[in-house]
Motif scaffolding. Structure first.
Motif, PDB file in Angstrom:
ATOM      1  N   VAL A  88       0.843  -1.187   0.000  1.00 41.59           N
ATOM      2  CA  VAL A  88       0.000   0.000   0.000  1.00 41.59           C
ATOM      3  C   VAL A  88       0.885   1.245   0.000  1.00 41.59           C
ATOM      4  O   VAL A  88       2.024   1.213   0.465  1.00 41.59           O
ATOM      5  N   ALA A  89       0.353   2.334  -0.536  1.00 42.98           N
ATOM      6  CA  ALA A  89       1.085   3.597  -0.541  1.00 42.98           C
ATOM      7  C   ALA A  89       0.091   4.745  -0.454  1.00 42.98           C
ATOM      8  O   ALA A  89      -1.097   4.580  -0.738  1.00 42.98           O
ATOM      9  N   ALA A  90       0.619   5.914  -0.064  1.00 40.12           N
ATOM     10  CA  ALA A  90      -0.225   7.084   0.158  1.00 40.12           C
ATOM     11  C   ALA A  90       0.081   8.183  -0.856  1.00 40.12           C
ATOM     12  O   ALA A  90       1.241   8.536  -1.053  1.00 40.12           O
ATOM     13  N   LEU A  91      -0.973   8.700  -1.447  1.00 38.99           N
ATOM     14  CA  LEU A  91      -0.889   9.886  -2.282  1.00 38.99           C
ATOM     15  C   LEU A  91      -1.344  11.037  -1.393  1.00 38.99           C
ATOM     16  O   LEU A  91      -2.542  11.268  -1.212  1.00 38.99           O
ATOM     17  N   ILE A  92      -0.360  11.721  -0.785  1.00 42.81           N
ATOM     18  CA  ILE A  92      -0.634  12.768   0.194  1.00 42.81           C
ATOM     19  C   ILE A  92      -0.476  14.125  -0.486  1.00 42.81           C
ATOM     20  O   ILE A  92       0.604  14.463  -0.961  1.00 42.81           O
ATOM     21  N   TRP A  93      -1.568  14.878  -0.536  1.00 42.18           N
ATOM     22  CA  TRP A  93      -1.579  16.187  -1.183  1.00 42.18           C
ATOM     23  C   TRP A  93      -1.472  17.299  -0.159  1.00 42.18           C
ATOM     24  O   TRP A  93      -2.003  17.210   0.938  1.00 42.18           O
ATOM     25  N   ASP A  94      -0.793  18.367  -0.537  1.00 49.00           N
ATOM     26  CA  ASP A  94      -0.787  19.629   0.202  1.00 49.00           C
ATOM     27  C   ASP A  94      -0.918  20.711  -0.860  1.00 49.00           C
ATOM     28  O   ASP A  94       0.035  20.995  -1.589  1.00 49.00           O
TER      29      ASP A  94
END
Length: 127
Positions: free
Chosen positions: A5-11
């Motif tokens: 699993v991986a995270a697409l973390i937006w700012d």
């Protein structure tokens, strides 16, 4: 097949990428933060645990953005990338060589793990 699993973390308009440690497989390539799903964990639980271990942050995990199956010479991964946001904490380099926040337009400036290529192609189409 290894469940990853991986995270697409937006700012705002930037998303987080992490550089793998030099001593690991695919060392110094860039990737989305995450890791293997352990027995008895849901994918979401695994992602929250991995981000606590690798970045010292607590995530809010959203919907899956994309699934990819990729065959490396040493293993086959089923990668699920989730949309996510940081609920608490400031990202720290506990595991990675470096952390960057980049825009979609900057993707081509980085060498990513091959499993991420299909995801990056899709990201380039959503802006």
């Amino acid at each position: 097949m290894t469940e990853v699993v991986a995270a697409l973390i937006w700012d705002q308009k930037k998303f987080m990428i992490c550089q793998r440690p030099a001593h690991k497989a695919r060392g110094l390539l860039w990737e989305f933060v995450g890791g293997k799903v352990e027995p008895g964990e849901t994918k979401e639980q695994a992602l929250i645990r991995e981000c606590q271990e690798e970045l010292a942050v607590i995530l809010d995990v959203g919907q899956a953005f994309m699934d990819v199956i990729h065959e490396y010479p040493d293993l086959t991964v089923h990668l699920t990338l989730f949309n996510a946001s940081i609920q608490a904490g400031i990202p720290q380099k506990l595991e990675h060589n470096d952390i960057r926040w980049i825009t979609v337009d900057e993707i081509n400036q980085y060498d990513f793990c091959p499993a991420d290529e299909e995801i990056l192609t899709r990201l380039k189409t959503i802006e």
